[in-house]
Design a protein around this motif. Structure first.
Motif, PDB file in Angstrom:
ATOM      1  N   PHE A 141       0.736  -1.163  -0.007  1.00 26.77           N
ATOM      2  CA  PHE A 141       0.021  -0.131  -0.091  1.00 26.77           C
ATOM      3  C   PHE A 141       1.126   1.277  -0.013  1.00 26.77           C
ATOM      4  O   PHE A 141       0.687   2.188  -0.886  1.00 26.77           O
ATOM      5  CB  PHE A 141      -0.983   0.107   1.273  1.00 26.77           C
ATOM      6  N   TYR A 142       1.720   1.261   0.995  1.00 29.47           N
ATOM      7  CA  TYR A 142       2.781   2.523   1.093  1.00 29.47           C
ATOM      8  C   TYR A 142       3.696   2.410  -0.367  1.00 29.47           C
ATOM      9  O   TYR A 142       4.066   3.609  -0.726  1.00 29.47           O
ATOM     10  CB  TYR A 142       3.665   2.227   2.279  1.00 29.47           C
ATOM     11  N   VAL A 143       3.995   1.406  -0.649  1.00 25.21           N
ATOM     12  CA  VAL A 143       4.849   1.424  -1.952  1.00 25.21           C
ATOM     13  C   VAL A 143       4.128   2.048  -3.056  1.00 25.21           C
ATOM     14  O   VAL A 143       4.519   2.988  -4.087  1.00 25.21           O
ATOM     15  CB  VAL A 143       5.281   0.058  -2.309  1.00 25.21           C
ATOM     16  N   ARG A 144       2.855   1.596  -3.264  1.00 24.96           N
ATOM     17  CA  ARG A 144       2.009   2.378  -4.291  1.00 24.96           C
ATOM     18  C   ARG A 144       1.662   3.794  -3.942  1.00 24.96           C
ATOM     19  O   ARG A 144       1.771   4.519  -5.166  1.00 24.96           O
ATOM     20  CB  ARG A 144       0.671   1.452  -4.443  1.00 24.96           C
ATOM     21  N   GLN A 145       1.888   4.319  -2.765  1.00 27.53           N
ATOM     22  CA  GLN A 145       2.072   5.778  -2.432  1.00 27.53           C
ATOM     23  C   GLN A 145       3.136   6.279  -2.768  1.00 27.53           C
ATOM     24  O   GLN A 145       3.109   7.603  -2.528  1.00 27.53           O
ATOM     25  CB  GLN A 145       1.266   6.084  -1.039  1.00 27.53           C
ATOM     26  N   LYS A 146       4.118   5.630  -2.815  1.00 26.86           N
ATOM     27  CA  LYS A 146       5.811   5.948  -3.063  1.00 26.86           C
ATOM     28  C   LYS A 146       6.014   6.419  -1.743  1.00 26.86           C
ATOM     29  O   LYS A 146       6.933   7.412  -1.802  1.00 26.86           O
ATOM     30  CB  LYS A 146       5.800   7.019  -4.051  1.00 26.86           C
ATOM     31  N   ASN A 147       5.606   6.058  -0.507  1.00 31.80           N
ATOM     32  CA  ASN A 147       5.745   6.198   0.573  1.00 31.80           C
ATOM     33  C   ASN A 147       6.898   5.375   1.131  1.00 31.80           C
ATOM     34  O   ASN A 147       6.547   4.434   1.947  1.00 31.80           O
ATOM     35  CB  ASN A 147       4.797   6.690   1.604  1.00 31.80           C
ATOM     36  N   PHE A 148       8.108   5.589   0.744  1.00 31.49           N
ATOM     37  CA  PHE A 148       8.848   4.288   0.782  1.00 31.49           C
ATOM     38  C   PHE A 148       9.323   4.274   2.199  1.00 31.49           C
ATOM     39  O   PHE A 148       9.799   3.157   2.856  1.00 31.49           O
ATOM     40  CB  PHE A 148      10.223   4.190  -0.161  1.00 31.49           C
ATOM     41  N   ASP A 149       9.522   5.361   3.118  1.00 33.34           N
ATOM     42  CA  ASP A 149       9.874   5.254   4.382  1.00 33.34           C
ATOM     43  C   ASP A 149       8.884   4.652   5.365  1.00 33.34           C
ATOM     44  O   ASP A 149       9.230   3.649   6.202  1.00 33.34           O
ATOM     45  CB  ASP A 149      10.046   6.884   5.003  1.00 33.34           C
ATOM     46  N   LYS A 150       7.640   4.695   4.886  1.00 32.30           N
ATOM     47  CA  LYS A 150       6.546   4.096   5.777  1.00 32.30           C
ATOM     48  C   LYS A 150       6.614   2.499   5.484  1.00 32.30           C
ATOM     49  O   LYS A 150       6.297   1.774   6.226  1.00 32.30           O
ATOM     50  CB  LYS A 150       5.230   4.630   5.366  1.00 32.30           C
ATOM     51  N   ALA A 151       6.737   2.294   4.077  1.00 32.74           N
ATOM     52  CA  ALA A 151       6.637   0.981   3.629  1.00 32.74           C
ATOM     53  C   ALA A 151       7.776   0.316   4.339  1.00 32.74           C
ATOM     54  O   ALA A 151       8.005  -1.031   4.512  1.00 32.74           O
ATOM     55  CB  ALA A 151       7.038   1.034   1.916  1.00 32.74           C
ATOM     56  N   LEU A 152       9.168   0.892   4.547  1.00 31.40           N
ATOM     57  CA  LEU A 152      10.191   0.063   5.086  1.00 31.40           C
ATOM     58  C   LEU A 152       9.880   0.066   6.658  1.00 31.40           C
ATOM     59  O   LEU A 152      10.275  -1.017   6.989  1.00 31.40           O
ATOM     60  CB  LEU A 152      11.484   1.255   4.992  1.00 31.40           C
ATOM     61  N   TYR A 153       9.251   0.846   7.261  1.00 30.21           N
ATOM     62  CA  TYR A 153       8.956   0.908   8.763  1.00 30.21           C
ATOM     63  C   TYR A 153       7.988  -0.609   8.714  1.00 30.21           C
ATOM     64  O   TYR A 153       8.322  -1.267   9.886  1.00 30.21           O
ATOM     65  CB  TYR A 153       8.291   1.924   9.069  1.00 30.21           C
ATOM     66  N   TYR A 154       7.112  -0.644   8.033  1.00 27.33           N
ATOM     67  CA  TYR A 154       6.294  -1.726   8.189  1.00 27.33           C
ATOM     68  C   TYR A 154       6.840  -3.127   7.908  1.00 27.33           C
ATOM     69  O   TYR A 154       6.733  -4.216   8.404  1.00 27.33           O
ATOM     70  CB  TYR A 154       4.964  -1.465   7.365  1.00 27.33           C
ATOM     71  N   VAL A 155       7.907  -3.293   6.577  1.00 29.42           N
ATOM     72  CA  VAL A 155       8.537  -4.414   6.468  1.00 29.42           C
ATOM     73  C   VAL A 155       9.310  -4.814   7.288  1.00 29.42           C
ATOM     74  O   VAL A 155       9.662  -6.017   7.607  1.00 29.42           O
ATOM     75  CB  VAL A 155       9.041  -4.511   4.936  1.00 29.42           C
ATOM     76  N   ASN A 156       9.895  -3.867   8.072  1.00 28.06           N
ATOM     77  CA  ASN A 156      10.869  -4.169   9.188  1.00 28.06           C
ATOM     78  C   ASN A 156      10.139  -4.605  10.540  1.00 28.06           C
ATOM     79  O   ASN A 156      10.570  -5.468  11.338  1.00 28.06           O
ATOM     80  CB  ASN A 156      11.756  -2.643   9.628  1.00 28.06           C
ATOM     81  N   LYS A 157       9.020  -4.064  10.557  1.00 30.20           N
ATOM     82  CA  LYS A 157       8.009  -5.039  11.767  1.00 30.20           C
ATOM     83  C   LYS A 157       7.901  -6.060  11.405  1.00 30.20           C
ATOM     84  O   LYS A 157       7.936  -7.059  12.355  1.00 30.20           O
ATOM     85  CB  LYS A 157       6.759  -3.863  11.961  1.00 30.20           C
ATOM     86  N   ALA A 158       7.538  -6.428  10.110  1.00 30.13           N
ATOM     87  CA  ALA A 158       7.235  -7.938   9.617  1.00 30.13           C
ATOM     88  C   ALA A 158       8.451  -8.832  10.084  1.00 30.13           C
ATOM     89  O   ALA A 158       8.317  -9.719  10.302  1.00 30.13           O
ATOM     90  CB  ALA A 158       6.695  -7.684   8.267  1.00 30.13           C
ATOM     91  N   LEU A 159       9.539  -8.230   9.636  1.00 23.21           N
ATOM     92  CA  LEU A 159      10.791  -8.995   9.651  1.00 23.21           C
ATOM     93  C   LEU A 159      11.139  -9.391  11.065  1.00 23.21           C
ATOM     94  O   LEU A 159      11.821 -10.172  11.503  1.00 23.21           O
ATOM     95  CB  LEU A 159      11.991  -8.274   8.791  1.00 23.21           C
TER      96      LEU A 159
ATOM     97  N   ALA B 203      14.264  -5.408   0.209  1.00 27.85           N
ATOM     98  CA  ALA B 203      15.321  -4.953  -0.778  1.00 27.85           C
ATOM     99  C   ALA B 203      14.786  -4.078  -1.985  1.00 27.85           C
ATOM    100  O   ALA B 203      15.594  -3.093  -2.112  1.00 27.85           O
ATOM    101  CB  ALA B 203      15.818  -6.173  -1.543  1.00 27.85           C
ATOM    102  N   THR B 204      13.526  -4.179  -2.313  1.00 24.93           N
ATOM    103  CA  THR B 204      12.967  -3.344  -3.289  1.00 24.93           C
ATOM    104  C   THR B 204      12.859  -1.982  -2.775  1.00 24.93           C
ATOM    105  O   THR B 204      13.057  -1.024  -3.429  1.00 24.93           O
ATOM    106  CB  THR B 204      11.731  -3.767  -3.879  1.00 24.93           C
ATOM    107  N   ILE B 205      12.485  -2.042  -1.574  1.00 22.43           N
ATOM    108  CA  ILE B 205      12.102  -0.415  -1.023  1.00 22.43           C
ATOM    109  C   ILE B 205      13.430   0.238  -0.836  1.00 22.43           C
ATOM    110  O   ILE B 205      13.608   1.471  -1.205  1.00 22.43           O
ATOM    111  CB  ILE B 205      11.353  -0.824   0.494  1.00 22.43           C
ATOM    112  N   ASN B 206      14.399  -0.495  -0.289  1.00 19.36           N
ATOM    113  CA  ASN B 206      15.805   0.174  -0.209  1.00 19.36           C
ATOM    114  C   ASN B 206      16.510   0.734  -1.313  1.00 19.36           C
ATOM    115  O   ASN B 206      17.255   1.684  -1.541  1.00 19.36           O
ATOM    116  CB  ASN B 206      16.814  -0.812   0.543  1.00 19.36           C
ATOM    117  N   LYS B 207      16.135  -0.156  -2.394  1.00 17.15           N
ATOM    118  CA  LYS B 207      16.698   0.145  -3.703  1.00 17.15           C
ATOM    119  C   LYS B 207      15.972   1.467  -4.293  1.00 17.15           C
ATOM    120  O   LYS B 207      16.744   2.234  -4.701  1.00 17.15           O
ATOM    121  CB  LYS B 207      16.467  -0.834  -4.833  1.00 17.15           C
ATOM    122  N   SER B 208      14.670   1.406  -3.914  1.00 23.10           N
ATOM    123  CA  SER B 208      14.049   2.699  -4.413  1.00 23.10           C
ATOM    124  C   SER B 208      14.505   4.055  -3.572  1.00 23.10           C
ATOM    125  O   SER B 208      14.431   5.178  -4.012  1.00 23.10           O
ATOM    126  CB  SER B 208      12.483   2.513  -4.013  1.00 23.10           C
TER     127      SER B 208
END
Length: 464
Positions: free
Chosen positions: A312-330, A344-349
Motif C-alpha cells: 500500500f505504501y509502496v504504491r503511494q511511493k511512501n518508501f519510508d513508511k513501507a520500510l517501517y512496516y516491512v521491518n516490523k514484519a521481519l 530489498a526493493t524498498i531500499n533500492k527505491s
C-alpha cells in the motif's frame, strides 16, 4: 430447545450409568441402553469408560448379539483385528443374516487394506439390511480408498437416493465429480438434486462453489444467495459470495458480504484483509489502511497482511513508511522471503544499495529462486562494483535457469569488466544463440563494454 423422548431417555441412561460408577452400586440396563452408552464413550474417545460399560453389559446380557458386535467394534478400535474376526465368525455361525456382521467384517478387511474383499462383504450386507443408505455410503468409501472414483460416485449417488438428507454422501459425490474434472456434470447433478430437495443449502453452496471454479461468477452469486436465504448463518456461503463479487469488481457488495461473515463469527484475518483490498480498489485509502492494520493486529503471523500494508505504501511511493512496516514484519518472521524481497526493493527505491543487496541475498537464502530476484540482486552487486560476487551469483542462478539469455548477457558483461575475454565471449555467444534480439540487455547494463570495438565485431559476426 425441547428434547425428544428418545434424547431424554438417552441422557437419563448416561446419567444413571455415571452415577452408578460413582456410588459402586450395580444397576440394571437393557442391552440397547448399554450399546448407546458404550458407543457414546467410544465416540468421545473415552476408551476406558467404554470398556467398563462393555464388561458390565456382557455380565448382564451374555447372549446379546448387539453387545458382542459392539465388542467387535471396540476390538477393531484397539486394532485387535484377529480377535475381532474370530468373534465375528462365532456370531456368523449363529446369525448368518445379520448385516452388521458383514459390515464389521468389511471394516476389518478395509483396515487390512483389502478393499476389494471389503466391497464384496458390503454387497453381501445389502441383501439383509434395511439401512441401504449406510451400506452404499460404506461401499463408496471403499471405492475411494481404491481410487475408483466412478464406482465411488455411483454408490454415493445410490446412498443419496435412499437418504436425501445424507450430507456426507452429498459432499462425497461432488468430490468425485471434481476429482474426475466433471464440474459441469456435478452442477447438473446438483440441480436435479435440488429439484427434489430445493431447501438444501449445502447443494446450493456446492453449485456456487463449482460455478465459481468455472468462472461463472453471476451464477455462483445466485447459488450463494439461495444458500444464505435458506440458512442466514451460512458463513461459508457469504465468504464465497464475497469472493465472487470481487471477481466481478462489485467491491461494495463484496465488502457487505465479508462484513456479514464478521457478524456471524469473530473477525478473521482473511475477511479483514479482503475488505481492505476492496476499499483500496474503491480508492478509499483511509478505510483500506484501517482494515490492513486490523488484519495484522488479528493475526501478526499472516504475511499477506504485512505485505498488503507494505505494498500500500509502496504504491503511494511512501518508501519510508513501507520500510517501517516491512521491518516490523521481519521482526516477527526474519525467514520470510516475501518480506526480504520487499525490504530489498524498498531500499533500492531509497537508493540504499548495500541494504538492497543484503535484502535480495536474504530472499534467495530463504528460498526465493525467482529469476527476477537473482537479476535484481546481481544488478545491485554490479552497481556496487562487486563483479566477482555478481559472476558467482549468476552461476548459481544458472542451476535454476540454465538456458536464460538475461543471465548469459550479464555474465558476458561482467567477465568483460573482469578482463576474462574467453569466458565473456563464451557467454555472449550463448546469449546471442538464445535470443539475439535482446542484446540490448548488454547495452543497457554495460555501456562501457558495449562501446568496445571487439565486442561490436563479435556481435556482428555471431548475431543471427
Amino acid at each position: 430447545m425441547q428434547l425428544s423422548d428418545e434424547e431424554e431417555d438417552y441422557n437419563l441412561s448416561l446419567s444413571k450409568f455415571e452415577s452408578m460408577l460413582k456410588t459402586n452400586k450395580v444397576l440394571f440396563f437393557d442391552s440397547e441402553e448399554f450399546e448407546e452408552i458404550i458407543l457414546h464413550y467410544l465416540d468421545m474417545g473415552k476408551a476406558n469408560l467404554a470398556k467398563k460399560a462393555l464388561k458390565l453389559a456382557l455380565e448382564q446380557h451374555p447372549k446379546s448379539t448387539g453387545l458382542k458386535l459392539v465388542q467387535v467394534e471396540m476390538l477393531v478400535y484397539e486394532d485387535k483385528l484377529d480377535v475381532a474376526e474370530k468373534l465375528l465368525n462365532e456370531l456368523y455361525a449363529i446369525e448368518p443374516t445379520n448385516e452388521e456382521i458383514y459390515i464389521q467384517k468389511a471394516n476389518i478387511y478395509s483396515k487390512r487394506d483389502n478393499h476389494e474383499k471389503a466391497v464384496e462383504l458390503l454387497q453381501e450386507a445389502l441383501k439383509y439390511t434395511d439401512d441401504f443408505a449406510d451400506v452404499y455410503n460404506l461401499i463408496g468409501m471403499e471405492y475411494l480408498f481404491m481410487d475408483s472414483l466412478e464406482l465411488a460416485k455411483e454408490n454415493f449417488t445410490k446412498c443419496l437416493e435412499e437418504d436425501f438428507d445424507d450430507q456426507s454422501a452429498l459432499y462425497n459425490v461432488v468430490y468425485c465429480y471434481e476429482f474426475l474434472d466433471q464440474n459441469e456434470e456435478a452442477i447438473a447433478f446438483l440441480e436435479k438434486y435440488i429439484d427434489k430437495n430445493p431447501y438444501s443449502e449445502i447443494a446450493w453452496h456446492q453449485i456456487g462453489r463449482l460455478s465459481y471454479g468455472l468462472k461463472k461468477y453471476e451464477e455462483a452469486i445466485r447459488a450463494f444467495d439461495y444458500a444464505t436465504l435458506i440458512d442466514e448463518d451460512f458463513m461459508g456461503a457469504f465468504m464465497e459470495k464475497a469472493k465472487a463479487y470481487e471477481r466481478l469488481k462489485r467491491y461494495e457488495d463484496a465488502i457487505e458480504s465479508y462484513q456479514r461473515t464478521i457478524e456471524l463469527e469473530d473477525a478473521t484475518s482473511y475477511a479483514l484483509l479482503r475488505i481492505g483490498k476492496c476499499f483500496e480498489k474503491l480508492g478509499n485509502k483511509v478505510e483500506a489502511l484501517k482494515y490492513f492494520n486490523q488484519t495484522v493486529h488479528e493475526d501478526p503471523l499472516l504475511d499477506k497482511g504485512w505485505i498488503a500494508i507494505t505494498d500500500f505504501y509502496v504504491r503511494q511511493k511512501n518508501f519510508d513508511k513501507a520500510l517501517y512496516y516491512v521491518n516490523k514484519a521481519l521482526a516477527i518472521d526474519n525467514e520470510n522471503r516475501l518480506y526480504w524481497k520487499r525490504f530489498a526493493t524498498i531500499n533500492k527505491s531509497l537508493n540504499l544499495f548495500e541494504e538492497a543487496e543484503f535484502g535480495y541475498r536474504k530472499a534467495v537464502e530463504n528460498g526465493d529462486y525467482q529469476l527476477d530476484t537473482w537479476l535484481f540482486w546481481v544488478d545491485i552487486l554490479q552497481y556496487l562494483g562487486e563483479f566477482e560476487t555478481a559472476a558467482f551469483t549468476l552461476l548459481q542462478a544458472c542451476e535454476y535457469f540454465p538456458e536464460q539469455f538475461e543471465i548469459e548477457y550479464r555474465l558476458a558483461g561482467i567477465y568483460f569488466m573482469l578482463n576474462e575475454e574467453e569466458k565473456a565471449t563464451f557467454h555472449l555467444s550463448n546469449g546471442l544463440r538464445l535470443n539475439s534480439n535482446n542484446i540490448t540487455v548488454l547495452e543497457e547494463l554495460f555501456p562501457v563494454v558495449w562501446a568496445r570495438k571487439n565486442v561490436q565485431n563479435f556481435i556482428k559476426k555471431h548475431k543471427k
